[in-house]
Design an enzyme around this catalytic site. Structure first.
Site, PDB file in Angstrom:
ATOM      1  N   ARG A 139       0.876  -1.175   0.000  1.00 49.23           N
ATOM      2  CA  ARG A 139       0.000   0.000   0.000  1.00 49.23           C
ATOM      3  C   ARG A 139       0.911   1.222   0.000  1.00 49.23           C
ATOM      4  O   ARG A 139       1.717   1.411   0.928  1.00 49.23           O
ATOM      5  CB  ARG A 139      -0.910   0.034   1.235  1.00 49.23           C
ATOM      6  N   VAL A 140       0.821   1.999  -1.056  1.00 51.11           N
ATOM      7  CA  VAL A 140       1.594   3.236  -1.128  1.00 51.11           C
ATOM      8  C   VAL A 140       0.629   4.384  -0.873  1.00 51.11           C
ATOM      9  O   VAL A 140      -0.437   4.463  -1.485  1.00 51.11           O
ATOM     10  CB  VAL A 140       2.276   3.399  -2.502  1.00 51.11           C
ATOM     11  N   GLY A 151      -3.472   7.194  -3.250  1.00 53.19           N
ATOM     12  CA  GLY A 151      -2.891   5.957  -2.730  1.00 53.19           C
ATOM     13  C   GLY A 151      -3.119   4.834  -3.726  1.00 53.19           C
ATOM     14  O   GLY A 151      -3.886   4.991  -4.679  1.00 53.19           O
ATOM     15  N   LYS A 152      -2.446   3.736  -3.547  1.00 51.51           N
ATOM     16  CA  LYS A 152      -2.680   2.556  -4.398  1.00 51.51           C
ATOM     17  C   LYS A 152      -2.021   1.365  -3.731  1.00 51.51           C
ATOM     18  O   LYS A 152      -1.034   1.527  -3.009  1.00 51.51           O
ATOM     19  CB  LYS A 152      -2.051   2.764  -5.786  1.00 51.51           C
ATOM     20  N   GLY A 153      -2.530   0.187  -4.003  1.00 52.71           N
ATOM     21  CA  GLY A 153      -1.904  -0.986  -3.407  1.00 52.71           C
ATOM     22  C   GLY A 153      -2.483  -2.250  -3.975  1.00 52.71           C
ATOM     23  O   GLY A 153      -3.254  -2.221  -4.936  1.00 52.71           O
TER      24      GLY A 153
END
Ligand code: NAD
Length: 516
Positions: A137-138, A183-185
């Site tokens: 998860r960024v 965010g993204k993950g």
């Protein structure tokens, strides 16, 4: 003398070109163009947080098919009669999972760990073992609100990719004017190789570990490639497990089924948003979509609904490429029939391949199909410079995230092929995710027409600002005001979109300042 902002940077002895540095090229150009405050640039050029963690799950026993050559040495192996065929779960890659009591009570004929099923195939019995998956998860930036971005289940993911996609969400939420950051993950996994109950176990464990990092006011996931409303339901269930005030927490994920707090219109929102932008592109020229021809790469959530809505507006679909192949019909593909083909439960790969209303062609030929509009709606990096040289379209509307490489971008510009960049074209999904989030918070439920009307207004308004920045045409209309964003010269659309994003994000740092 060194410029003060350069002085603050740690010099990189070997600057490497990566997917992330490629994705950030346009950020740096926009930052240079508007003279972005140096500290804001430092804040934005790397994510706030990069989380990597691991998820383990126990897999089921499975049957792996042998190739016809390998099966020959089991020529006289008798067939195992299966008492409960419902216990066999066929996966898209040919494997079969043994669920529940699949073989209990059957005359099981096993030789050297292999058995033959009534379909004639010989399978190797693989005992279910535990497996470990890498998860990410960024959280890129939260200057404008909680981190927001999808969960991807795919074999080819990396920290570098999630960094690029998370940053893209920061730009997109700013462009869509929703009060979120980026965010993204996701998980490094090919979901087509796992069964329903296995994916459930993996998702629950993923959320168990993710829970401490996110929250409805901190970071809100949504579906992306390889995930859907069912996965979101599992994530919500795990997040709320044991909580007293469950209703308060439903805003933890968006893209949910409408029956459990999802928004009407969310499933089709990204595809619909792509079409709103294309419609506005032609409206600006005094044209409509009627009679226009188009091709689509990727026929999943974004591509299929974009194609359906384009079709409803009178445009004609000529070719589709997906992971498994390409189909083409110069007279036009019946989109409703193609959707039914892809959604047929017997079509395990959910692929367009085998659709009777079109011919099969090579992927390399897909790019050269002469059609006015190309909608890339698969994965990133697909339109490379070689492909950009070949394309025969006049407009690319980027449904996918990052489908065009920076080198290809330069070629498209030179060739005069117009572009609706991803951070506006596919912003429909996050916009309706925001509507879902508000509805959850207020415990409301809006109608689909309300949602679509709001979405149309939001996307067209911001797309018009981007077009004005691109043409250096500062103006105020009833719908939009581009005066604060134009930069005194014409810029290409991708740069214009990034300028809009950066000016909106910078305002938060400049006006709110930096917390210490
Ligand atoms: P999906 O999993 O529903 O569908 C993906 C499609 O792409 C499938 O048809 C698959 O066969 C195809 N595909 C995969 N690899 C391919 C390859 N190498 N060549 C050709 N086709 C390939 O995913 P989705 O949700 O439709 O997302 C598609 C793109 O849109 C992604 O880039 C995603 O990040 C972006 N996006 C999705 C949303 C959303 O709301 N779902 C929002 C914004 C952006």
């Amino acid at each position: 003398m060194a410029e003060p902002q350069n002085f603050m940077r740690v010099p990189d002895p070997s600057p490497k070109r990566t997917l992330y540095t490629d994705a950030m090229e346009i950020f740096h150009r926009a930052a240079d163009t508007i003279g972005l405050a140096p500290r804001v640039r430092l804040e934005l050029e790397e994510p706030d947080y990069e989380h990597i963690f691991y998820v383990t799950a126990k897999l089921k026993d499975r049957l792996r098919p042998l190739s016809p050559e390998a099966a020959r040495s089991f020529g006289d192996l008798p067939v195992t009669q299966v008492r409960d065929p419902n216990g066999l779960e066929r996966l898209a890659d040919g494997q079969i999972l043994l669920n529940g009591k699949a073989l209990l009570g059957s005359d099981v004929m096993i030789r050297r760990g292999h058995l033959r099923l009534p379909d004639g195939g010989v399978y190797q019995l693989i005992p279910g073992e535990s497996q470990r998956f890498k998860a990410y998860r960024v959280q890129h930036n939260q200057a404008r609100g909680p981190y927001k971005g999808g969960i991807r289940y795919h074999r080819e993911v990396s920290l570098d990719l999630f960094k690029a996609l998370a940053a893209e969400m920061t730009w997109k939420t700013a462009i869509a004017e929703v009060p979120f950051g980026g965010g993204k993950g996701g998980i490094q996994i090919d979901p087509r190789q796992y069964g329903r109950e296995e994916l459930e176990a993996i998702t629950l464990r993923f959320m168990y570990k993710l829970k401490r990092l996110i929250g409805p006011n901190i970071d809100i996931p949504a579906p992306d490639v390889g995930t859907n409303g069912e996965i979101m339901a599992l994530m919500m269930r795990q997040y709320l497990d044991g909580e007293n005030e469950r209703h308060v927490g439903r805003a933890i994920v968006t893209g949910k089924d409408v029956r459990i707090g999802g928004s009407e219109g969310r499933v089709k929102a990204t595809g619909r948003g792509v079409v709103y932008c294309i419609e506005d592109y032609y409206a600006d020229k005094g044209e409509t979509l009627k009679g226009k021809t188009f091709t689509v790469q990727g026929f999943g959530n974004v591509g299929s609904y974009a194609a359906e809505i384009m079709g409803n507006l009178g445009a004609r679909l000529l070719a589709v490429n997906d992971y498994d192949g390409t189909i083409y019909n110069p007279d036009g593909i019946d989109v409703a029939a193609l959707l039914a083909h892809v959604q047929d439960p017997k079509n395990l790969k959910r692929s367009v391949v085998g659709f009777p209303g079109a011919q099969k062609i090579e992927k390399s030929d897909f790019w050269e199909v002469p059609a006015e509009i190309l909608i890339p709606a698969a994965l990133g990096g697909e339109i490379t410079s070689d492909i950009a040289e070949k394309l025969k379209c006049k407009l690319i509307a980027e449904g996918a995230n990052g489908p065009t490489t920076p080198d290809a971008d330069r070629i498209l510009l030179k060739r005069g092929i117009d572009l609706i960049p991803d951070i506006i074209a596919n912003a429909g999904g996050v916009t309706v995710s925001y509507y879902e989030w508000i509805q959850n918070k207020r415990m409301e439920s809006w109608t689909e027409s309300e949602v679509n009307a709001k979405l149309e207004h939001a996307l067209k308004r911001n797309y018009r600002i981007i077009r004005d920045i691109s043409r250096n045409n500062p103006r105020r209309t009833e719908m939009h005001d581009s005066r604060p964003f134009c930069v005194g010269k014409q810029v290409e659309p991708r740069l214009a979109a990034m300028i809009l994003a950066l000016k909106r994000i910078e305002a938060h740092y400049v006006i709110e300042g930096f917390s210490q």
